[in-house]
Write a protein that holds these residues in place. Structure first.
Motif: not given
Ligand SMILES: Cc1ncc(COP(=O)(O)O)c(C=O)c1O
Length: 443
Positions: A17-18, A299-303, A309-312
């Motif tokens: 999971a994310p 989301p920044s942690v996801g990157v 992806p950086p441009d999410t």
């Protein structure tokens, strides 16, 4: 730290999971919510006495200071309780099941109320946190200055002082009025205009002054700033920053109409949101000027961990500027209920009711020879706060006298302190009249 260790150490080991809200999809409203049916079965939002019944506020007192910190109305309390139960039973699973949708749902509710894109709403714990983040994080080129007023709250003034101490930024101050009761739109706008120089990059004001009750004419001020900014490059534009906490939850306006660049407010005062909640709204063109200070989760942690992806598109100014760390999520995730509560009652009705209660009280106070009213009578220059003095009585004595009559008022927490009333939607005409009678006794 390896990715798996990171997830374990942060308590987020989630297998496939994310993490940390990183993959929050654009799906909204999936958090457990009170159904419309349930909300309407419990009260009629068109009835002021039903609205009052939603609060556990004691009936043995008249609450003329409830703007300081909200009592939670039933829909908010129920949502908090629901989240708290889920967290208490199994915090990791509850968090994991809801983090992807809960904060987007809160931003959506605030955005609907303000007519703002949720992507431009950052969540905070208070007005003060928003002010600290904005005044601490705004870009200033060498020589650029900040303009503020003496009417603002400690939270604004100290945020600016701290910024000045840290960076050497110069903070100038202009009084927008001398006698609050005599304030006018022209006076405010012309004093602001004349204090702005080529070096002014930020103007830091407060919508409704808890020091005097004066409500600034923000859109007139914004029009004047637009004239000034018309001749400036983007990086030199004057950024209009507003502590909006005592206008939010009263005035029936959309945030875009106010003309500001950044709007900071707690949601735990007039909005009746959960205690310990707030937000920053930023104009789409203004975020570039603001640097985050506290690391965000989301989301920044996801990157960072390589899951996005950086441009999410999940990364928005609102997520980047929302301070990270685990929060009192049982409160934060119930914020949307407060905005829905106001929308159920209807913004226009809330505004009318609060202004009616305030006008009733101010007209009575202004006719009393032993009372000096500081707050303007005009609805366009005041909102829900009334500041006054009683001859021969210190403000704290006035408040103590009212307290003896079971009326809860407050004094303004400023060097020049006044007695203060704040009639709102939880009061009625009879309560206003009893408060006035009690002040009459002091003649
Ligand atoms: C004008 C103003 N701004 C900010 C605050 C602080 O608000 P918060 O508790 O949301 O930080 C207050 C008072 O509590 C206030 O009167």
């Amino acid at each position: 730290m390896r990715r798996r260790d990171f997830l374990r150490r942060t308590g987020l080991l989630a297998g496939t999971a994310p993490a940390l809200g990183a993959l929050a999809p654009a799906v909204r409203h999936e958090q457990p919510r009170t159904s419309d049916h349930e909300r309407h079965r419990t009260f009629d939002p068109m009835s002021w006495s039903d609205v009052r019944d939603q609060f556990a506020l004691t009936r043995s007192r008249i609450h003329m200071a409830s703007f300081l910190l909200a009592s939670h109305p039933r829909p908010v309390a129920k949502a908090i309780e629901r989240h708290r139960k889920g967290f208490d039973e199994d915090p990791a699973t509850y968090w994991h099941d809801h983090f992807q949708t809960a904060e987007p749902g809160v931003r959506e509710a605030i955005g609907t109320y303000l007519d703002a894109d949720p992507a431009h709403i950052a969540l905070t714990d208070s007005t003060t946190m928003g002010l600290g983040l904005v005044y601490g994080g705004l870009d200033l080129k060498p020589g650029q200055e900040i303009l503020t007023t003496p009417h603002g709250h400690w939270s604004t003034l100290e945020s600016l002082n701290l910024r000045a101490e840290r960076s050497g930024a110069k903070v100038n101050t202009v009084a927008l009025y001398d006698d609050p009761a005599e304030t006018s739109v022209d006076m405010v706008v012309s004093r602001m205009r004349s204090a702005i120089t080529d070096r002014t990059r930020v103007i830091a004001v407060t919508w409704v002054h808890s020091s005097t009750g004066v409500k600034l004419p923000l859109s007139d001020m914004a029009d004047a700033l637009a004239d000034i900014n018309a001749n400036r490059e983007k990086e030199d534009r004057v950024l209009f920053c507003v502590d909006g906490v005592h206008g939010l939850g009263i005035e029936d306006v959309m945030v875009g109409e106010l003309g500001c660049d950044f709007f900071m407010a707690g949601t735990h005062k007039w909005m009746f949101g959960p205690r310990g909640t707030g937000f920053i709204w930023g104009h789409p063109d203004a975020w570039d000027a603001l640097n985050p200070i506290i690391p965000t989760f989301g989301p920044s942690v996801g990157v960072w961990i390589g899951a996005l992806p950086p441009d999410t598109p999940h990364i928005t100014p609102g997520t980047v500027h929302t301070p990270g760390g685990f929060h009192s999520f049982d409160h934060r995730w119930a914020v949307g209920e407060a905005f829905q509560f106001h929308m159920d009652i209807r913004k226009g009705r809330v505004q009318r009711r609060i202004h009616e209660m305030n006008t009733r009280a101010k007209e009575a106070l202004s006719s009393m020879p032993h009372v000096r009213l500081y707050t303007p009578l005009s609805e366009s220059l005041s909102a829900g706060i009334i500041c006054f003095d009683v001859d021969q009585h210190a403000p704290s004595d006035v408040v103590a006298h009212l307290r003896n009559r079971d009326i809860i008022a407050s004094t303004t927490p400023y060097r020049e302190s006044y007695a203060r009333l704040a009639p709102g939607v939880l009061n009625n005409e009879g309560e206003v009249d009893r408060t006035i009678e009690a002040i009459t006794e002091l003649s």
